[in-house]
Design an enzyme around this catalytic site. Structure first.
Site, PDB file in Angstrom:
ATOM      1  N   ASP A 156     -26.764 -29.566  34.046  1.00  9.36           N
ATOM      2  CA  ASP A 156     -27.360 -28.961  32.850  1.00  9.36           C
ATOM      3  C   ASP A 156     -28.357 -27.862  33.218  1.00  9.36           C
ATOM      4  O   ASP A 156     -28.623 -27.606  34.406  1.00  9.36           O
ATOM      5  CB  ASP A 156     -28.028 -30.084  32.031  1.00  9.36           C
ATOM      6  N   ASP A 212     -24.892 -26.970  21.926  1.00 11.83           N
ATOM      7  CA  ASP A 212     -24.310 -28.304  21.725  1.00 11.83           C
ATOM      8  C   ASP A 212     -23.527 -28.426  20.420  1.00 11.83           C
ATOM      9  O   ASP A 212     -23.963 -27.951  19.372  1.00 11.83           O
ATOM     10  CB  ASP A 212     -25.426 -29.359  21.697  1.00 11.83           C
TER      11      ASP A 212
END
Ligand code: GLA
Length: 404
Positions: A156, A212
């Site tokens: 990430d 997201d």
């Protein structure tokens, strides 16, 4: 004698260098990873930080029992929050309460079911949930993952401040390769620095192209005022539509993990979501509770005809060939290895409508005859000349295979 001329010598040296280089490329542990889009399950979309050994084992068991493993799902990935701290020498420490058998114990269990094991970290100082990131510990973490038996790393991008994205991901790829274990690298940089331009070069096997996903049909939503955004399925489809030329075997655009079965959309919408991810050659990473899924959700996630489109070895990402804003209709096509096409007729509107497509739009001569098959009804629609059409519900798709 001619072997000794300087020109010949130079050629021999060049040939040897080329040979050595290609041998090196062959032996890199990351060669040939993800030849088709990775398939699996990840904990984040449904469980967020509520992860544990018991949960992850339960999902592995459910993947096997539900037939999903047979349908091609392979990686079981724990997302954020498995890690709590670093020890005195900097080794990453897993949450001992939630993972009482250690990460190695869990990985061994996953492998014993015939599945592969994935884990999550972050290129910055902390993960998005505030757990320790890998910054400054890249080789140490990679060695630990390899010792645990990790097959897949989602990496990430939170708390990276001034770091350079291509350099950070190249560093982790080098660290993973140095372990000698083949580990898929899932770049999760949300598309900020256009990872489709450099993801392949730095050894990424997939890269998130957007922020997201959330379990809704459409609409961007700020996380908090000024902090943009999570996305619905339709927003993501539109965001990745033009990225098709960057996808191919070993390196895929990632429009984020599946929300199929998480409760925020209708079954028709989930069928559209799954169909598009298949056509986009997207990683198919389920994100629902596999232990309790109803038959309709199971049937979406295990539709082998749709999965075969996703896993087609040619590795083309499907592309939009028509967008009619007035009718709220799209037509999309994906070329397959045998020259046939997968086609999506997409109804963005709120009422059922009939959608037609002619062969020229999907790259065929106008008047050829082709067999048409409906991949959701599992039904042959016969041989058709020049075009085909289907009645498509609101927010729905018809997904067809067209085979001349
Ligand atoms: C980011 C990622 C998500 C998830 C969370 C975990 O938001 O994009 O997919 O991994 O972090 O904290």
């Amino acid at each position: 004698m001619c072997f000794t001329t300087p020109a010949m010598k130079r050629r021999l040296v060049l040939l040897f260098a080329l040979f050595a280089l290609s041998a090196l490329a062959q032996t890199s542990p990351s060669t040939n990873l993800a030849p088709t889009p990775p398939m699996g399950w990840n904990s984040w979309n449904k469980f967020a930080c509520n992860v544990s050994d018991e949960l992850i084992r339960g999902m592995a068991d459910a993947l096997v029992k539900s037939g999903m493993k047979d349908a091609g799902y392979q990686y079981v990935v724990i997302d954020d929050c498995w890690q709590v701290s670093r020890d005195e020498v900097g080794n990453i420490v897993a949450d001992a309460q939630r993972f009482p058998h250690g990460i190695k114990g869990l990985a061994d269990y996953i492998h014993s079911t015939g599945l592969k094991f994935g884990i999550y970290s972050d290129a910055g100082s902390k993960t998005c949930a505030g757990r320790p990131g890998s910054l400054g510990h890249e080789y140490q973490d990679a060695r630990q993952y390899a010792a645990w038996g990790v097959d897949y790393l989602k990496y990430d991008w939170c708390n990276t401040t001034t770091q350079d994205a291509p350099a950070a991901y190249a560093l982790m790829r080098a660290a993973l390769d140095a372990t000698g274990r083949p580990i898929v690298l899932s770049i999760c940089e949300w598309g900020k620095a256009q990872p489709w331009l450099w993801g392949k070069r730095v050894g990424g096997n997939l890269w998130r192209a957007t922020g997201d996903i959330q379990d809704r049909w459409e609409g961007k939503k700020e996380w908090s005022p000024g902090d943009c955004c999570s996305y619905g399925v339709v927003d993501i489809i539109d965001a990745v539509a033009d990225l098709y030329s960057y996808a191919g075997p070993g390196h895929w655009n990632d429009p984020d993990m599946l929300e199929v079965g998480n409760g925020g959309m209708t079954d028709t919408e989930y069928r559209s979501h799954f169909s598009f991810w298949a056509l986009l050659a997207a990683p198919l990473i389920a994100g629902n509770d596999l232990r309790t899924m109803p038959p309709e959700i199971h049937d979406i996630l295990t539709n082998k005809e749709v999965i075969a489109i996703n896993q087609d070895p040619l590795g083309r990402q499907g592309r939009r060939v028509r967008k009619d804003n007035q009718l709220k209709v799209d037509v999309w096509a994906k070329q397959l290895t045998d020259g046939s096409r997968a086609v999506i007729l997409f109804n963005r509107g709120t009422a059922e409508q009939n959608i037609a497509v002619n062969w020229e739009e999907i790259g065929y001569p106008a008047n050829i005859v082709a067999s048409v098959r409906d991949l959701w009804q599992h039904k042959d629609l016969g041989k058709q000349t020049g075009k085909t059409a289907a009645t498509v519900p609101a927010h729905g798709v018809a997904m067809l295979a067209v085979r001349p």
